[in-house]
Design a protein around this motif. Structure first.
Motif, PDB file in Angstrom:
ATOM      1  N   LEU A   1      59.551  27.585  55.617  1.00 52.93           N
ATOM      2  CA  LEU A   1      60.049  26.566  56.541  1.00 52.93           C
ATOM      3  C   LEU A   1      58.889  25.818  57.186  1.00 52.93           C
ATOM      4  CD1 LEU A   1      62.998  28.490  58.236  1.00 52.93           C
ATOM      5  CD2 LEU A   1      63.147  26.679  56.519  1.00 52.93           C
ATOM      6  N   VAL A   2      57.844  26.542  57.593  1.00 55.03           N
ATOM      7  CA  VAL A   2      56.668  25.905  58.175  1.00 55.03           C
ATOM      8  C   VAL A   2      55.996  24.985  57.157  1.00 55.03           C
ATOM      9  CG1 VAL A   2      54.345  26.339  59.079  1.00 55.03           C
ATOM     10  CG2 VAL A   2      56.262  27.737  59.861  1.00 55.03           C
ATOM     11  N   ALA A   3      55.997  25.414  55.898  1.00 60.67           N
ATOM     12  CA  ALA A   3      55.363  24.617  54.840  1.00 60.67           C
ATOM     13  C   ALA A   3      56.155  23.361  54.498  1.00 60.67           C
ATOM     14  CB  ALA A   3      55.172  25.469  53.587  1.00 60.67           C
ATOM     15  N   GLY A   4      57.423  23.315  54.936  1.00 53.20           N
ATOM     16  CA  GLY A   4      58.221  22.118  54.699  1.00 53.20           C
ATOM     17  C   GLY A   4      59.392  22.287  53.761  1.00 53.20           C
TER      18      GLY A   4
ATOM     19  N   LEU B   1      65.639  30.914  46.005  1.00 53.69           N
ATOM     20  CA  LEU B   1      66.345  32.188  46.129  1.00 53.69           C
ATOM     21  C   LEU B   1      65.330  33.253  46.514  1.00 53.69           C
ATOM     22  CD1 LEU B   1      68.467  32.013  42.834  1.00 53.69           C
ATOM     23  CD2 LEU B   1      69.001  31.037  45.071  1.00 53.69           C
ATOM     24  N   VAL B   2      65.622  34.033  47.552  1.00 54.18           N
ATOM     25  CA  VAL B   2      64.689  35.040  48.055  1.00 54.18           C
ATOM     26  C   VAL B   2      65.400  36.381  48.130  1.00 54.18           C
ATOM     27  CG1 VAL B   2      63.090  35.664  49.903  1.00 54.18           C
ATOM     28  CG2 VAL B   2      63.574  33.246  49.450  1.00 54.18           C
ATOM     29  N   SER B   3      64.747  37.440  47.645  1.00 56.86           N
ATOM     30  CA  SER B   3      65.343  38.772  47.675  1.00 56.86           C
ATOM     31  C   SER B   3      64.251  39.827  47.800  1.00 56.86           C
ATOM     32  CB  SER B   3      66.146  39.028  46.393  1.00 56.86           C
ATOM     33  OG  SER B   3      66.740  40.307  46.402  1.00 56.86           O
TER      34      SER B   3
ATOM     35  N   ASN C   1      73.558  21.065  39.248  1.00 56.71           N
ATOM     36  CA  ASN C   1      73.168  20.206  40.368  1.00 56.71           C
ATOM     37  C   ASN C   1      71.862  19.438  40.128  1.00 56.71           C
ATOM     38  OD1 ASN C   1      71.069  22.011  40.839  1.00 56.71           O
ATOM     39  ND2 ASN C   1      71.809  22.712  42.822  1.00 56.71           N
ATOM     40  N   GLY C   2      71.179  19.727  39.028  1.00 60.19           N
ATOM     41  CA  GLY C   2      69.994  18.953  38.671  1.00 60.19           C
ATOM     42  C   GLY C   2      68.701  19.417  39.299  1.00 60.19           C
ATOM     43  N   ARG C   3      68.754  20.436  40.188  1.00 58.53           N
ATOM     44  CA  ARG C   3      67.525  20.901  40.829  1.00 58.53           C
ATOM     45  C   ARG C   3      66.969  22.108  40.086  1.00 58.53           C
ATOM     46  NH1 ARG C   3      69.807  19.630  46.164  1.00 58.53           N
ATOM     47  NH2 ARG C   3      70.525  21.778  46.411  1.00 58.53           N
ATOM     48  N   ASP C   4      65.635  22.143  39.974  1.00 56.09           N
ATOM     49  CA  ASP C   4      64.980  23.327  39.450  1.00 56.09           C
ATOM     50  C   ASP C   4      65.018  24.431  40.498  1.00 56.09           C
ATOM     51  OD1 ASP C   4      64.420  22.152  37.002  1.00 56.09           O
ATOM     52  OD2 ASP C   4      62.472  21.389  37.644  1.00 56.09           O
ATOM     53  N   VAL C   5      64.567  25.624  40.103  1.00 55.85           N
ATOM     54  CA  VAL C   5      64.791  26.816  40.923  1.00 55.85           C
ATOM     55  C   VAL C   5      63.490  27.556  41.169  1.00 55.85           C
ATOM     56  CG1 VAL C   5      66.041  29.017  41.086  1.00 55.85           C
ATOM     57  CG2 VAL C   5      67.125  27.057  39.971  1.00 55.85           C
TER      58      VAL C   5
ATOM     59  N   GLY D   1      52.647  25.092  47.577  1.00 53.57           N
ATOM     60  CA  GLY D   1      53.254  23.916  48.189  1.00 53.57           C
ATOM     61  C   GLY D   1      54.560  24.245  48.873  1.00 53.57           C
ATOM     62  N   ALA D   2      55.345  23.216  49.163  1.00 56.14           N
ATOM     63  CA  ALA D   2      56.588  23.378  49.939  1.00 56.14           C
ATOM     64  C   ALA D   2      57.804  23.616  49.057  1.00 56.14           C
ATOM     65  CB  ALA D   2      56.832  22.140  50.796  1.00 56.14           C
ATOM     66  N   TRP D   3      57.734  23.304  47.754  1.00 60.61           N
ATOM     67  CA  TRP D   3      58.867  23.474  46.855  1.00 60.61           C
ATOM     68  C   TRP D   3      60.103  22.741  47.381  1.00 60.61           C
ATOM     69  CZ3 TRP D   3      57.478  26.073  42.443  1.00 60.61           C
ATOM     70  CH2 TRP D   3      56.357  26.905  42.521  1.00 60.61           C
ATOM     71  N   ALA D   4      59.886  21.589  48.009  1.00 59.96           N
ATOM     72  CA  ALA D   4      60.976  20.907  48.707  1.00 59.96           C
ATOM     73  C   ALA D   4      62.067  20.401  47.774  1.00 59.96           C
ATOM     74  CB  ALA D   4      60.409  19.742  49.519  1.00 59.96           C
TER      75      ALA D   4
END
Length: 391
Positions: free
Chosen positions: A374-377, A358-360, A263-267, A350-353
């Motif tokens: 989410l608050v960070a954007g 992935l969160v665990s 998909n071209g997005r970093d992680v 930062g927001a990592w937008a």
């Protein structure tokens, strides 16, 4: 109108919701009424199981004698479903996985009917004045859709209800952490990042979710990193008492944590404690390619011992330039690590937008990290986590 009239029997196909407005109304009514009962979650769960075993006594033998942990798992599942009730692209695959997983209990359609009646009766009892005929219809529609998705997935699954696996090694790392390797009798078709329900001989009928810490191997062996949590009947029994030759049962793979290389997005990966396992399995899988999306992994813990695998991951990063590993500790004055909670440190960057996130980890860690991001954007649709993460 009674709960029995609304949800029994479950129809052969999903009920038609006439319009987006009707769907929106159903979602709103379910969420609003659940918000009323959620402060009484423990009482709701107790009443639910009492009602369930009264309606369908044969179900009782599927559950352990001690129901304390089971009650908390019910509420976590309910909260997760309610949160996703207007996100069918996420909810339907989750329910399908649950339906396949429940085959290991011998669940049939009459059991779903009993669960529906018990659930609606329980919410009704604690909703008070918020409960109306319209709310009852909304819950009945929502539950019928959920049950049908689970039943259809179970009926369509041609794989086994569970796999047997033999313990072939058990290493203790400190007093509360163990690494157990099992060899399934037949290969388990899991993807890196997914988790499995497991029953061990030390705690029969107490199924718990564990996540493989490695990508599928040619010999089929699976490593589990298990921390003995406070009050954890299963986790502590595994860490202290698992032995070579034990035979475990493992249900079908579940979970949505994964990396899309196309998909071209970093992680961004955020892992607390043994929540590292799905990230470790994905990294193990990615390491077979020379080029990957860039993966930024934050590993967090309270004290140095919680970073038990950080050196191994830093070694992997040293020969794979697509991987960056950042250790994080709440314990102050430890050299070589970022100081603070994972939520603090990750959002400090930062927001990592533009990343897939992935969160665990523990439920508390997931809640705080996702909320802060989410608050960070950080866009909500970029964040993925699984709900079942503790003993």
């Amino acid at each position: 109108m009674t709960a029995n009239a609304l949800v029994s029997p479950i129809p052969a196909s999903q009920p038609r919701i006439e319009s987006p407005t009707a769907v929106s109304t159903m979602v709103r009514l379910v969420r609003e009424s659940f918000a009323v009962v959620e402060p009484n979650a423990e009482q709701v769960a107790q009443f639910f199981y009492g009602m369930l075993f009264t309606i369908e006594p044969s179900i009782r033998e599927m559950f352990p004698a001690n129901m304390q942990v089971q009650r908390s798992r019910l509420l976590r599942a309910l909260v997760h479903v309610v949160q996703m009730v207007d996100r069918p692209d996420d909810l339907v695959p989750f329910l399908q996985q649950l339906g396949r997983d429940h085959r290991k209990f011998g669940v049939v359609s009459t059991h779903y009917e009993a669960v529906g009646m018990a659930l609606i009766s329980s919410v009704k009892k604690y909703a008070g004045d918020a409960w109306t005929d319209e709310v009852e219809r909304a819950w009945a529609e929502a539950y019928t859709i959920m049950a049908r998705a689970m039943l259809d997935a179970a009926a369509a699954d041609e794989g086994p209800a569970y796999w047997h696996a033999e313990v072939v090694s058990h290493e203790r790392i400190g007093w509360d952490l163990g690494v157990v390797r099992v060899r399934p009798h037949y290969p388990v078709p899991y993807q890196p990042g997914q988790y499995l329900s497991v029953e061990v001989p030390q705690r029969p009928r107490l199924w718990r979710y564990l996540t493989p810490a490695n990508a599928p191997r040619p010999d089929g062996t699976i490593d589990f990193h298990i921390r003995g949590v406070e009050g954890g009947w299963v986790s502590r029994s595994i860490v202290a008492h698992a032995k070579l030759g034990d035979v475990w049962k493992m249900g079908p793979p579940m979970g949505r944590i994964a990396v899309d290389r196309e998909n071209g997005r970093d992680v961004l990966m955020v892992a607390g404690g043994t929540g590292l396992s799905p990230m470790r399995a994905i990294i193990d899988h990615l390491a077979q390619w020379g080029e990957n999306p860039h993966v930024h992994l934050f590993i967090g813990g309270r004290v140095r011992q919680d970073l038990y695998d950080v050196q191994n991951l830093q070694n992997i990063a040293s020969v794979n330039p697509w991987l960056t590993v950042v250790p994080v500790l709440e314990e102050p004055n430890v050299p070589g690590v970022e100081q603070g909670t994972l939520a603090d440190v990750v959002t400090r960057y930062g927001a990592w937008a533009d990343r897939d996130v992935l969160v665990s980890g523990s439920p508390g860690m997931i809640r705080s990290t996702v909320s802060r991001m989410l608050v960070a954007g950080t866009p909500l649709d970029h964040i993925t986590y699984d709900p079942f993460t503790v003993d």
